[in-house]
Design an enzyme around this catalytic site. Structure first.
Site, PDB file in Angstrom:
ATOM      1  N   ARG A 164     -16.568  16.633  76.026  1.00 53.93           N
ATOM      2  CA  ARG A 164     -16.009  15.632  75.093  1.00 53.93           C
ATOM      3  C   ARG A 164     -17.116  14.738  74.520  1.00 53.93           C
ATOM      4  NH1 ARG A 164     -12.428  18.570  76.318  1.00 53.93           N
ATOM      5  NH2 ARG A 164     -10.204  18.057  76.516  1.00 53.93           N
ATOM      6  N   SER A 242      -5.468  12.793  75.913  1.00 53.42           N
ATOM      7  CA  SER A 242      -6.015  12.250  77.164  1.00 53.42           C
ATOM      8  C   SER A 242      -6.750  10.950  76.853  1.00 53.42           C
ATOM      9  CB  SER A 242      -7.018  13.218  77.781  1.00 53.42           C
ATOM     10  OG  SER A 242      -6.414  14.444  78.073  1.00 53.42           O
ATOM     11  N   GLU A 338     -11.769   8.151  76.519  1.00 49.12           N
ATOM     12  CA  GLU A 338     -12.147   9.210  75.580  1.00 49.12           C
ATOM     13  C   GLU A 338     -12.132   8.721  74.129  1.00 49.12           C
ATOM     14  OE1 GLU A 338     -10.077  12.938  74.509  1.00 49.12           O
ATOM     15  OE2 GLU A 338     -10.711  13.641  76.460  1.00 49.12           O
TER      16      GLU A 338
END
Ligand code: EPU
Length: 342
Positions: A164, A242, A338
């Site tokens: 990520r 997420s 995130e």
């Protein structure tokens, strides 16, 4: 170049948070960026690049000039011995692009079906799901420098992909956060195609259906069903997927956590570290369904924070910080968000 003023952003972020952009320019091609840079007012102003808004938390009205990427177009570029190379404009919807590649007979992106957002955002956080990361299917991208207006091309190594993570998420050193706008992305779709089925959820689908050798369309359908069953549809309940990354720990740290809680979900990584399921850690701290104002932890997946209607970015971040504190106090692990907080 006339930017739009005081533009509501609620429909431009998947959390559905109410905020506005003081000025917003729709970017349909590189000439729009060149015009912004040449404008005496807009040129020197700070800028914020907005794609599908699926990975942002807006904590107030946005003061930097919002460059809303609406670059369209999809085309077949060519083939190499190992791949079909296909290109899409940064403003194309990700899931529509995945569907189109399958319709054209170029499989390879099916495990990444139904991820919200745009093609241009996909390399920024190296999107990943069910055993495939964007970097596994990436060829190159074209971007434009937001200071000089120069167009440049990056290959995978230059994007510095991580979990990520990419060069577009970092501002320091040679990072490109806030410095570049992605125009087009090219994908290398593997020849021959091989299914990626390692994930438990996919194994379950195989067992349930008795389909031992699924084709790409079958995997696409399974992925859509799996995601719909456990992740909220942003069109119905605002969310940004997420909210935290899955943390990695050393084997010693993991052993320490297992001693305290033997059920902790953990996966050994090729580099010897251990990845922990952040959703499990949050769930274990009892957060499912808990709220701050209208921001809540999703009942079916504790890693997802949702907007019950009218949540502010402040409420989302207060909830996120409370979760971080409790996971740290119980497990000694710092969860890293995130999405980008604006
Ligand atoms: N779990 C719980 N309770 C929860 C949530 C999860 O016990 O409330 C457990 C699950 O039972 C499972 C484990 O935690 O054993 C992992 O859960 P899951 O398979 O749902 O995957 P994840 O690690 O939570 C990651 C990605 C998702 C991606 C899925 C599938 C991150 C941060 N998230 O989620 O990506 O779709 O794997 O590959 O890496 C996203 O980034 O926005 C995203 C949705």
């Amino acid at each position: 170049m006339f930017p739009e003023r005081n533009v509501p952003l609620q429909a431009c972020n998947t959390f559905g948070i109410v905020a506005k952009a003081f000025s917003l320019v729709r970017v349909r091609g590189e000439s729009d960026v060149q015009a912004v840079l040449a404008d005496p007012g807009l040129g020197p102003a700070p800028k914020f690049v907005l794609g599908g808004g699926s990975n942002v938390v807006l904590t107030g009205d946005v003061k930097p000039v919002v460059l809303k990427v609406e670059i369209r177009g999809r085309r077949f570029v060519g083939e190499t011995a190992k791949a079909w190379v296909v290109e899409a404009g940064a403003g194309e919807n990700w899931h529509d692009f995945v569907t189109w590649t399958l319709d054209q007979g170029w499989p390879g992106l099916e495990n990444l079906a139904l991820i919200p957002g745009t093609v241009g955002a996909s390399p920024v956080q190296n999107i990943g799901a069910y055993g495939v990361e964007l970097q596994d299917r990436f060829d190159s991208l074209d971007a434009i420098d937001l200071v000089t207006g120069r167009v440049f091309t990056l290959n995978a190594a230059q994007c510095a992909f991580g979990y990520r993570d990419s060069v577009f998420k970092h501002a320091s050193d040679y990072g490109l956060a806030g410095r570049a706008l992605i125009l087009r992305v090219r994908f290398a779709l593997p020849k021959p195609w091989k299914p990626v089925l390692g994930y438990l959820d996919l194994e379950r689908k195989r067992a349930e259906t008795g389909v031992a050798a699924p084709d790409a369309r079958q995997i696409f359908d399974w992925i859509c069903a799996i995601r719909r069953a456990k992740l909220p549809d942003p069109a119905v309940i605002g969310n940004a997927g997420s909210f935290f990354k899955n943390p990695t720990v050393t084997p010693e740290q993991c052993a320490d956590i297992i001693a305290r809680d033997p059920k902790v979900v953990h996966y050994p990584m090729p580099d010897g570290s251990i990845k922990l399921a952040a959703g499990w850690l949050i769930d274990a701290c009892g957060w499912k369904g808990k709220s701050v104002g209208q921001a809540s932890v999703y009942e079916k997946q504790a890693l997802v924070l949702v907007n019950r209607g009218g949540a502010t970015g402040g409420q989302v971040m207060t909830l996120a910080r409370a979760i971080q504190t409790s996971v740290y106090e119980r497990f000694g692990i710092r969860l890293e968000p995130e999405p980008v907080v604006v």
